[in-house]
Design a protein around this motif. Structure first.
Motif, PDB file in Angstrom:
ATOM      1  N   ASP A 183     -31.951  32.070 -40.494  1.00  0.00           N
ATOM      2  CA  ASP A 183     -32.521  32.377 -41.802  1.00  0.00           C
ATOM      3  C   ASP A 183     -33.970  32.815 -41.587  1.00  0.00           C
ATOM      4  OD1 ASP A 183     -33.636  32.328 -44.323  1.00  0.00           O
ATOM      5  OD2 ASP A 183     -33.015  30.277 -44.786  1.00  0.00           O
ATOM      6  N   ILE A 184     -34.272  34.042 -41.961  1.00  0.00           N
ATOM      7  CA  ILE A 184     -35.606  34.611 -41.679  1.00  0.00           C
ATOM      8  C   ILE A 184     -36.722  33.845 -42.397  1.00  0.00           C
ATOM      9  CG2 ILE A 184     -35.712  36.368 -43.520  1.00  0.00           C
ATOM     10  CD1 ILE A 184     -36.622  38.356 -41.265  1.00  0.00           C
TER      11      ILE A 184
ATOM     12  N   ASN B  80     -36.064  46.097 -52.833  1.00  0.00           N
ATOM     13  CA  ASN B  80     -35.684  47.311 -53.575  1.00  0.00           C
ATOM     14  C   ASN B  80     -36.979  47.951 -54.076  1.00  0.00           C
ATOM     15  OD1 ASN B  80     -36.338  46.280 -56.322  1.00  0.00           O
ATOM     16  ND2 ASN B  80     -34.696  44.835 -55.816  1.00  0.00           N
TER      17      ASN B  80
ATOM     18  N   GLY C 225     -31.302  40.014 -54.862  1.00  0.00           N
ATOM     19  CA  GLY C 225     -30.405  39.080 -54.181  1.00  0.00           C
ATOM     20  C   GLY C 225     -30.633  39.116 -52.679  1.00  0.00           C
TER      21      GLY C 225
ATOM     22  N   VAL D 141     -31.446  38.798 -48.833  1.00  0.00           N
ATOM     23  CA  VAL D 141     -32.614  38.272 -48.125  1.00  0.00           C
ATOM     24  C   VAL D 141     -33.850  38.298 -49.037  1.00  0.00           C
ATOM     25  CG1 VAL D 141     -33.324  40.418 -46.969  1.00  0.00           C
ATOM     26  CG2 VAL D 141     -33.711  38.232 -45.855  1.00  0.00           C
ATOM     27  N   ASP D 142     -33.910  39.271 -49.922  1.00  0.00           N
ATOM     28  CA  ASP D 142     -35.018  39.398 -50.881  1.00  0.00           C
ATOM     29  C   ASP D 142     -35.088  38.140 -51.763  1.00  0.00           C
ATOM     30  OD1 ASP D 142     -37.015  40.501 -52.431  1.00  0.00           O
ATOM     31  OD2 ASP D 142     -35.773  42.071 -53.340  1.00  0.00           O
TER      32      ASP D 142
ATOM     33  N   SER E 253     -30.862  47.178 -45.088  1.00  0.00           N
ATOM     34  CA  SER E 253     -29.825  48.040 -45.708  1.00  0.00           C
ATOM     35  C   SER E 253     -28.382  47.679 -45.351  1.00  0.00           C
ATOM     36  CB  SER E 253     -30.046  49.530 -45.383  1.00  0.00           C
ATOM     37  OG  SER E 253     -31.076  50.084 -46.161  1.00  0.00           O
ATOM     38  N   THR E 254     -28.172  46.645 -44.525  1.00  0.00           N
ATOM     39  CA  THR E 254     -26.793  46.371 -44.076  1.00  0.00           C
ATOM     40  C   THR E 254     -26.013  45.420 -44.988  1.00  0.00           C
ATOM     41  OG1 THR E 254     -27.438  44.492 -42.708  1.00  0.00           O
ATOM     42  CG2 THR E 254     -27.446  46.659 -41.646  1.00  0.00           C
ATOM     43  N   GLY E 255     -26.639  44.999 -46.081  1.00  0.00           N
ATOM     44  CA  GLY E 255     -25.945  44.117 -47.035  1.00  0.00           C
ATOM     45  C   GLY E 255     -25.511  44.924 -48.243  1.00  0.00           C
ATOM     46  N   VAL E 256     -26.124  44.628 -49.374  1.00  0.00           N
ATOM     47  CA  VAL E 256     -25.823  45.319 -50.642  1.00  0.00           C
ATOM     48  C   VAL E 256     -25.909  46.848 -50.488  1.00  0.00           C
ATOM     49  CG1 VAL E 256     -26.627  45.616 -53.031  1.00  0.00           C
ATOM     50  CG2 VAL E 256     -26.675  43.372 -51.985  1.00  0.00           C
TER      51      VAL E 256
HETATM   52  N1  AR6 Z   1     -32.188  35.709 -43.345  1.00  0.00           N
HETATM   53  C1  AR6 Z   1     -31.860  36.774 -42.587  1.00  0.00           C
HETATM   54  N2  AR6 Z   1     -30.992  37.731 -42.980  1.00  0.00           N
HETATM   55  C2  AR6 Z   1     -30.426  37.592 -44.207  1.00  0.00           C
HETATM   56  C3  AR6 Z   1     -30.731  36.505 -45.070  1.00  0.00           C
HETATM   57  C4  AR6 Z   1     -31.649  35.536 -44.595  1.00  0.00           C
HETATM   58  N3  AR6 Z   1     -32.020  34.464 -45.323  1.00  0.00           N
HETATM   59  N4  AR6 Z   1     -30.005  36.670 -46.207  1.00  0.00           N
HETATM   60  C5  AR6 Z   1     -29.276  37.793 -46.063  1.00  0.00           C
HETATM   61  N5  AR6 Z   1     -29.517  38.356 -44.861  1.00  0.00           N
HETATM   62  P1  AR6 Z   1     -29.415  42.520 -48.199  1.00  0.00           P
HETATM   63  P2  AR6 Z   1     -30.058  45.417 -48.324  1.00  0.00           P
HETATM   64  C6  AR6 Z   1     -28.991  39.599 -44.268  1.00  0.00           C
HETATM   65  O1  AR6 Z   1     -28.251  42.715 -49.108  1.00  0.00           O
HETATM   66  O2  AR6 Z   1     -28.695  45.762 -47.852  1.00  0.00           O
HETATM   67  C7  AR6 Z   1     -31.440  42.879 -52.607  1.00  0.00           C
HETATM   68  O3  AR6 Z   1     -30.892  42.523 -53.853  1.00  0.00           O
HETATM   69  C8  AR6 Z   1     -27.674  40.136 -44.791  1.00  0.00           C
HETATM   70  O4  AR6 Z   1     -26.572  39.467 -44.189  1.00  0.00           O
HETATM   71  O5  AR6 Z   1     -30.298  41.347 -48.418  1.00  0.00           O
HETATM   72  O6  AR6 Z   1     -31.243  46.085 -47.698  1.00  0.00           O
HETATM   73  C9  AR6 Z   1     -32.707  43.728 -52.753  1.00  0.00           C
HETATM   74  O7  AR6 Z   1     -33.457  43.343 -53.870  1.00  0.00           O
HETATM   75  C10 AR6 Z   1     -27.772  41.597 -44.351  1.00  0.00           C
HETATM   76  O8  AR6 Z   1     -27.352  41.753 -42.987  1.00  0.00           O
HETATM   77  O9  AR6 Z   1     -30.400  43.835 -48.246  1.00  0.00           O
HETATM   78  C11 AR6 Z   1     -32.162  45.114 -52.902  1.00  0.00           C
HETATM   79  O10 AR6 Z   1     -31.781  45.394 -54.232  1.00  0.00           O
HETATM   80  C12 AR6 Z   1     -29.261  41.906 -44.417  1.00  0.00           C
HETATM   81  O11 AR6 Z   1     -29.909  40.635 -44.552  1.00  0.00           O
HETATM   82  C13 AR6 Z   1     -30.938  45.106 -52.015  1.00  0.00           C
HETATM   83  O12 AR6 Z   1     -30.508  43.738 -51.943  1.00  0.00           O
HETATM   84  C14 AR6 Z   1     -29.665  42.791 -45.583  1.00  0.00           C
HETATM   85  O13 AR6 Z   1     -28.855  42.518 -46.709  1.00  0.00           O
HETATM   86  C15 AR6 Z   1     -31.261  45.570 -50.613  1.00  0.00           C
HETATM   87  O14 AR6 Z   1     -30.065  45.667 -49.879  1.00  0.00           O
END
Ligand code: AR6
Length: 167
Positions: A10-11, A24, A31, A33-34, A117-120
């Motif tokens: 967890d970062i 964003n 949601g 990591v943000d 960018s690899t999540g949402v």
């Molecule tokens: N520590 C490390 N990595 C994490 C954590 C954590 N606590 N939580 C999630 N990840 P995402 P995006 C990983 O969706 O794709 C937000 O709503 C996760 O598994 O957080 O850049 C923003 O406000 C994935 O590999 O970010 C934007 O609207 C990575 O972090 C949007 O999501 C990124 O996933 C940005 O989307």
């Protein structure tokens, strides 16, 4: 040259000079990591983000870390992945470079990145990892000594390790 480390975790728990937030363009939280970073840093982080008036995709802005163990948070909105033909690779590379440049300006020696960018935002994991690793590897660092790629899952960590072996 920057020393690169890959961990799973967890970062928000990392005691480094700066952690990067996959934000964003509003910079007002969300949601993934943000959300985790805003929760752990406390409400002062949102108060610090409001006057920044957002951020363009591929750019970055910095705030203090407040209640986080990290001194700074560098916020960068990554590209939403459509098909790879809409400038996504250049925008993702620009995220990493912009964050590294801000870290340098703020005399950071240790910086941790999530997989932007690899999540949402739906960026394919392997392609995103290649951009992350190559951009950090090629960056002409002055102050930065270590970059930690903080992967949330074991699968992501494995991809980073495979890509790292080839640079
Ligand atoms: N520590 C490390 N990595 C994490 C954590 C954590 N606590 N939580 C999630 N990840 P995402 P995006 C990983 O969706 O794709 C937000 O709503 C996760 O598994 O957080 O850049 C923003 O406000 C994935 O590999 O970010 C934007 O609207 C990575 O972090 C949007 O999501 C990124 O996933 C940005 O989307």
């Amino acid at each position: 040259m920057i020393n690169i480390e890959v961990i799973q975790g967890d970062i928000t728990k990392l005691k480094v000079d700066a952690i990067v937030n996959a934000a964003n363009c509003s910079l007002l939280g969300g949601g993934g990591v943000d959300g985790a970073i805003h929760r752990a840093a406390g409400p002062e982080l949102l108060q610090a983000c409001i006057p920044l008036k957002g951020c363009e995709t591929g750019h970055a802005k910095i705030t203090p870390g407040f209640k986080l163990p990290a001194k700074f948070v560098i916020h960068t909105p990554g590209p939403v992945y459509r098909d790879g033909q809409h400038g996504e690779p250049a925008l993702l590379e620009s995220c990493y470079k912009s964050c590294l440049a801000l870290a340098e300006e703020n005399n950071c020696e240790t910086v941790a990145f999530p997989a932007i960018s690899t999540g949402v935002y739906g960026y394919p994991w392997k392609e995103a990892t290649e951009i992350a690793v190559n951009t950090v590897h090629d960056y002409p660092a002055r102050n930065i000594k270590k970059v930690i790629f903080c992967c949330f899952s074991a699968q992501m960590k494995k991809i980073y390790q495979e890509v790292l072996q080839r640079v």
